[in-house]
Design an enzyme around this catalytic site. Structure first.
Site, PDB file in Angstrom:
ATOM      1  N   ARG A  27       7.977 -10.576   8.476  1.00  0.00           N
ATOM      2  CA  ARG A  27       8.467  -9.769   9.011  1.00  0.00           C
ATOM      3  C   ARG A  27       8.605  -9.629  10.497  1.00  0.00           C
ATOM      4  NH1 ARG A  27       7.374  -4.642   5.772  1.00  0.00           N
ATOM      5  NH2 ARG A  27       8.556  -3.596   7.093  1.00  0.00           N
ATOM      6  N   ARG A  33       0.697  -9.969  -2.338  1.00  0.00           N
ATOM      7  CA  ARG A  33       0.559  -8.296  -2.480  1.00  0.00           C
ATOM      8  C   ARG A  33       1.749  -7.797  -1.401  1.00  0.00           C
ATOM      9  NH1 ARG A  33      -5.860  -7.361  -1.763  1.00  0.00           N
ATOM     10  NH2 ARG A  33      -6.396  -8.278  -3.642  1.00  0.00           N
ATOM     11  N   ASP A  58       4.803  -5.746   0.155  1.00  0.00           N
ATOM     12  CA  ASP A  58       4.732  -4.395   0.477  1.00  0.00           C
ATOM     13  C   ASP A  58       5.926  -3.476  -0.097  1.00  0.00           C
ATOM     14  OD1 ASP A  58       2.777  -4.568   2.499  1.00  0.00           O
ATOM     15  OD2 ASP A  58       3.967  -4.918   3.950  1.00  0.00           O
TER      16      ASP A  58
END
Length: 248
Positions: free
Chosen positions: A196, A51, A53
């Site tokens: 990230r 999923r 972002d």
């Protein structure tokens, strides 16, 4: 009812992520709309392996769905092409086992994060140029610390759904690409914005005298406050999902 597996690529710049959201342009929503039109049904539910972002890209997203149709799997990609926007493409489709679910059945995922070493108008949508360029050897040393099974609480952003914090990282290393440096990371699972957060923290660790010690301290803290700022979404790309029985 037949099950299908799709290989999907997209430029995530203009999407609000993968997951369907009311009133927002998402990859799942666009793909489901195109599939419904091709199959001649009111609605199709698609599951994605990851999923992603808002702003995150994919070259190897895997999606699954079930439908009553006589179309061969090989006809899906060409039939979907004219119904999809230019920033999404189905690269291939195969018929899958009845119980195949792209997210639930995945046993591993591979992401890449690309750093841009200079101004380049051809790459600015898919790579991030950090303010200070890191020494590659220090960046590599810091990131290698993360290989193995660890509690990655320090690299999980707030807002994620409750889930076990332990992930097994099979590979985490940097290599050169034509625009600069690229992180390749493979794990059995990832926490919310984990990659990230790793990139942002590794960049800071690479600038200190002991990058390995700095990264290890962040990992062992099990506290998001110990890590550094999250790197921007634009440099991240979902590269591959792994399933039992897949060949390399």
């Amino acid at each position: 009812m037949r099950s299908f597996r799709l290989l999907v690529a997209y430029d995530g710049t203009d999407f609000h992520g993968w997951q369907r959201q009311p009133g927002a342009r998402t990859v799942q929503g666009v793909l489901e709309g195109a599939l419904a039109a091709v199959l001649g049904v009111d609605a199709v539910t698609v599951q994605g392996a990851g999923r992603t972002d808002a702003g995150v890209h994919a070259r190897g997203q895997v999606a699954s769905f079930r439908a009553e149709t006589t179309l061969p799997a090989s006809a899906l990609a060409p039939a979907l092409a004219p119904r999809l926007p230019r920033d999404v493409r189905v690269l291939g489709a195969v018929e899958a086992a009845e119980d195949f679910d792209a997210r639930r059945c995945a046993v591993g995922r591979r992401y890449a994060y690309r750093l841009l070493s200079g101004e380049d108008p051809l790459w600015w949508r898919v790579a991030w140029r950090p303010r200070r360029w890191p020494p590659a050897d220090a960046l590599e040393a810091a990131t290698r610390v993360l290989e193995g099974a660890h509690d990655f609480t320090s690299f999980r952003s707030a807002g994620s759904s409750p889930s076990p914090p332990t992930c097994r990282v099979l590979h985490a290393g940097w290599r050169a690409w034509e625009g600069g440096l690229q992180l390749d990371i493979v794990a059995d699972r990832f926490l919310y914005r984990m990659v990230r957060s790793i990139v942002g923290t590794a960049l800071v660790a690479a600038a200190v005298a002991d990058p390995v010690g700095r990264m290890r301290a962040v990992l062992e803290a099990r506290d998001r406050a110990a890590a550094s700022a999250t790197a921007p979404a634009l440099g991240l790309c979902f590269e591959q999902a792994f399933y039992p029985g897949d060949s390399e």
